[in-house]
Design a protein around this motif. Structure first.
Motif, PDB file in Angstrom:
ATOM      1  N   UNK A 133     -41.219  11.412  -4.481  1.00  0.00           N
ATOM      2  CA  UNK A 133     -40.644  12.335  -5.463  1.00  0.00           C
ATOM      3  C   UNK A 133     -40.226  13.637  -4.791  1.00  0.00           C
ATOM      4  N   UNK A 134     -41.076  14.159  -3.898  1.00  0.00           N
ATOM      5  CA  UNK A 134     -40.736  15.389  -3.184  1.00  0.00           C
ATOM      6  C   UNK A 134     -39.489  15.196  -2.334  1.00  0.00           C
ATOM      7  N   UNK A 135     -39.368  14.017  -1.720  1.00  0.00           N
ATOM      8  CA  UNK A 135     -38.210  13.709  -0.890  1.00  0.00           C
ATOM      9  C   UNK A 135     -36.935  13.651  -1.734  1.00  0.00           C
ATOM     10  N   UNK A 136     -37.044  13.108  -2.931  1.00  0.00           N
ATOM     11  CA  UNK A 136     -35.879  13.051  -3.819  1.00  0.00           C
ATOM     12  C   UNK A 136     -35.463  14.450  -4.268  1.00  0.00           C
ATOM     13  N   UNK A 137     -36.434  15.260  -4.660  1.00  0.00           N
ATOM     14  CA  UNK A 137     -36.131  16.623  -5.109  1.00  0.00           C
ATOM     15  C   UNK A 137     -35.466  17.417  -3.995  1.00  0.00           C
ATOM     16  N   UNK A 138     -35.914  17.185  -2.760  1.00  0.00           N
ATOM     17  CA  UNK A 138     -35.369  17.910  -1.608  1.00  0.00           C
ATOM     18  C   UNK A 138     -33.867  17.679  -1.458  1.00  0.00           C
ATOM     19  N   UNK A 139     -33.379  16.531  -1.896  1.00  0.00           N
ATOM     20  CA  UNK A 139     -31.965  16.196  -1.742  1.00  0.00           C
ATOM     21  C   UNK A 139     -31.095  16.709  -2.889  1.00  0.00           C
ATOM     22  N   UNK A 140     -31.711  17.255  -3.931  1.00  0.00           N
ATOM     23  CA  UNK A 140     -30.929  17.791  -5.044  1.00  0.00           C
ATOM     24  C   UNK A 140     -30.220  19.069  -4.610  1.00  0.00           C
ATOM     25  N   UNK A 141     -28.989  19.237  -5.025  1.00  0.00           N
ATOM     26  CA  UNK A 141     -28.291  20.482  -4.703  1.00  0.00           C
ATOM     27  C   UNK A 141     -28.851  21.604  -5.579  1.00  0.00           C
ATOM     28  N   UNK A 142     -28.729  22.824  -5.092  1.00  0.00           N
ATOM     29  CA  UNK A 142     -29.294  23.976  -5.790  1.00  0.00           C
ATOM     30  C   UNK A 142     -28.314  24.472  -6.847  1.00  0.00           C
ATOM     31  N   UNK A 143     -28.740  24.568  -8.101  1.00  0.00           N
ATOM     32  CA  UNK A 143     -27.841  25.032  -9.171  1.00  0.00           C
ATOM     33  C   UNK A 143     -27.260  26.409  -8.863  1.00  0.00           C
ATOM     34  N   UNK A 144     -26.085  26.631  -9.347  1.00  0.00           N
ATOM     35  CA  UNK A 144     -25.380  27.879  -9.045  1.00  0.00           C
ATOM     36  C   UNK A 144     -25.933  29.079  -9.808  1.00  0.00           C
ATOM     37  N   UNK A 145     -26.654  28.824 -10.878  1.00  0.00           N
ATOM     38  CA  UNK A 145     -27.158  29.949 -11.661  1.00  0.00           C
ATOM     39  C   UNK A 145     -28.568  29.666 -12.140  1.00  0.00           C
ATOM     40  N   UNK A 146     -29.263  30.730 -12.515  1.00  0.00           N
ATOM     41  CA  UNK A 146     -30.639  30.616 -12.973  1.00  0.00           C
ATOM     42  C   UNK A 146     -30.962  31.843 -13.820  1.00  0.00           C
ATOM     43  N   UNK A 147     -32.189  31.907 -14.313  1.00  0.00           N
ATOM     44  CA  UNK A 147     -32.581  33.023 -15.170  1.00  0.00           C
ATOM     45  C   UNK A 147     -32.819  34.301 -14.393  1.00  0.00           C
ATOM     46  N   UNK A 148     -32.076  35.348 -14.729  1.00  0.00           N
ATOM     47  CA  UNK A 148     -32.218  36.664 -14.109  1.00  0.00           C
ATOM     48  C   UNK A 148     -32.949  37.623 -15.054  1.00  0.00           C
ATOM     49  N   UNK A 149     -33.266  38.785 -14.546  1.00  0.00           N
ATOM     50  CA  UNK A 149     -33.907  39.829 -15.365  1.00  0.00           C
ATOM     51  C   UNK A 149     -33.069  40.162 -16.584  1.00  0.00           C
ATOM     52  N   UNK A 150     -31.764  40.191 -16.390  1.00  0.00           N
ATOM     53  CA  UNK A 150     -30.871  40.582 -17.482  1.00  0.00           C
ATOM     54  C   UNK A 150     -30.159  39.397 -18.114  1.00  0.00           C
ATOM     55  N   UNK A 151     -30.692  38.181 -17.904  1.00  0.00           N
ATOM     56  CA  UNK A 151     -30.073  37.007 -18.525  1.00  0.00           C
ATOM     57  C   UNK A 151     -30.274  37.039 -20.036  1.00  0.00           C
ATOM     58  N   UNK A 152     -29.285  36.595 -20.736  1.00  0.00           N
ATOM     59  CA  UNK A 152     -29.361  36.568 -22.196  1.00  0.00           C
ATOM     60  C   UNK A 152     -30.269  35.432 -22.643  1.00  0.00           C
ATOM     61  N   UNK A 153     -31.314  35.725 -23.416  1.00  0.00           N
ATOM     62  CA  UNK A 153     -32.212  34.663 -23.893  1.00  0.00           C
ATOM     63  C   UNK A 153     -31.464  33.670 -24.771  1.00  0.00           C
ATOM     64  N   UNK A 154     -31.911  32.434 -24.733  1.00  0.00           N
ATOM     65  CA  UNK A 154     -31.241  31.399 -25.508  1.00  0.00           C
ATOM     66  C   UNK A 154     -31.309  31.634 -27.003  1.00  0.00           C
ATOM     67  N   UNK A 155     -32.335  32.362 -27.459  1.00  0.00           N
ATOM     68  CA  UNK A 155     -32.487  32.619 -28.888  1.00  0.00           C
ATOM     69  C   UNK A 155     -32.036  34.026 -29.278  1.00  0.00           C
TER      70      UNK A 155
END
Length: 256
Positions: A122-144
Motif C-alpha cells: 500500500x505504501x508503495x502504491x501511494x508513493x506512485x500517486x502524483x501530488x495534487x495541485x492544491x490543498x487546504x490553506x490557512x485562507x482556504x474557503x471552508x466547504x460549508x
C-alpha cells in the motif's frame, strides 16, 4: 467512480463500524517508550519490497476517506497521503494497527490489511500517486462557508510569523522546504492541509498523540495556540516536493 470501487468502499465502511476497538499499547507517557524502536510489523514491512500493483487493491479501503487520488480532505479531516515518505506511511499504519497511535476512525480500515507485506504494498502504491495541485490553506474557503464568507485579512502576517518560528526550530528535522527525511521517518509537511497540521501539532503538544517523537514534544509544548496557527499556516503554504499532477487538458470546443 466505478461501481465495484463504490461497493468495496461501502462494504469496508460496514466492516469498520463493526470492528473491535484498537488495542492500546503504552506510548509516549510510558517510561520505556522508544519512538522508533526496531522490531515488530513496522520493521518487517520496511524490509519488504512493496508491490504497487497489489497495493492498489489494498488502498481501495483507504480511498474511501483519503480519496483515490490520495489528496485527503482540504478541511483537514483526512490528511493528504500522496507525496508522503513510504517510511512514514508504514510507521503510522503499523503504529495504528498496534495500538500505539490512537485513531479510532482509521483503525478498523487499517486492521483490514493482512500483514507486513500488504503494508509495504500500500505504501508503495501511494508513493506512485502524483501530488495534487492544491490543498487546504490557512485562507482556504471552508466547504460549508456561507455567501458572506471572507478570507482572513492576516494571511501574510501569519505566514511571515510562522516562517520565523519554523526556521528557528522545525527546519532542522523537517527540512528547509518541509520535505522531511525519509531515512529518519520525519514526515513531509509541506503542502499538507492547514487544518490537519494544526490539529496534529496541537495534539502532540497536549500529549494526545501517543506515538509522537519526544524530541518534537519538547520543542512544541511551549508554543501557544496562536503560534501553532502561524506555523501551520506557513507549512501549508509550502509546495510539497515530488511529482505534481499535470493540469487536466481543457475539453475541446464543440463544433457549431
Amino acid at each position: 467512480m466505478k461501481a465495484s470501487f463504490l461497493l468495496i468502499s461501502l462494504l469496508s465502511a460496514g466492516i469498520a463500524f463493526a470492528a473491535p476497538p484498537a488495542p492500546k499499547t503504552e506510548g509516549i507517557e510510558g517510561k520505556d517508550y522508544k519512538w522508533n524502536a526496531q522490531g515488530g510489523e513496522k520493521s518487517e514491512a520496511l524490509t519488504k519490497k512493496g508491490d504497487p500493483k497489489a497495493g492498489e487493491e489494498g488502498y481501495e479501503t483507504c480511498a474511501a476517506c483519503h480519496l483515490p487520488s490520495g489528496a485527503g480532505r482540504p478541511d483537514g479531516t483526512f490528511p493528504q497521503l500522496a507525496g508522503q515518505h513510504t517510511t512514514v506511511l508504514i510507521k503510522q499504519m503499523a503504529d495504528i494497527r498496534a495500538g500505539l497511535r490512537d485513531n479510532p476512525t482509521m483503525y478498523p480500515f487499517a486492521a483490514t490489511l493482512t500483514d507486513a507485506q500488504e503494508l509495504a504494498n500500500v505504501a508503495s502504491y501511494i508513493e506512485k500517486l502524483c501530488i495534487p495541485l492544491d490543498h487546504g490553506h490557512y485562507d482556504s474557503k471552508p466547504g460549508d462557508a456561507g455567501k458572506d464568507w471572507k478570507a482572513p485579512a492576516d494571511t501574510e502576517k501569519r505566514i511571515a510569523e510562522g516562517k520565523g518560528l519554523y526556521e528557528k526550530e522545525c527546519l532542522e528535522c523537517h527540512g528547509k522546504n518541509g520535505e522531511g527525511n525519509k531515512e529518519k521517518f520525519y514526515p513531509v509537511i509541506a503542502g499538507q492541509h492547514y487544518k490537519y497540521l494544526l490539529r496534529q501539532m496541537t495534539e502532540i503538544r497536549n500529549g494526545h498523540r501517543r506515538n509522537a517523537n519526544p524530541d518534537m514534544v519538547k520543542i512544541i509544548k511551549k508554543y501557544s495556540d496562536d503560534q501553532l496557527i502561524s506555523i501551520s499556516a506557513y507549512q501549508a503554504s509550502l509546495q510539497m516536493p515530488g511529482n505534481m499532477c499535470k493540469p487536466k487538458a481543457a475539453a475541446p470546443a464543440k463544433k457549431k
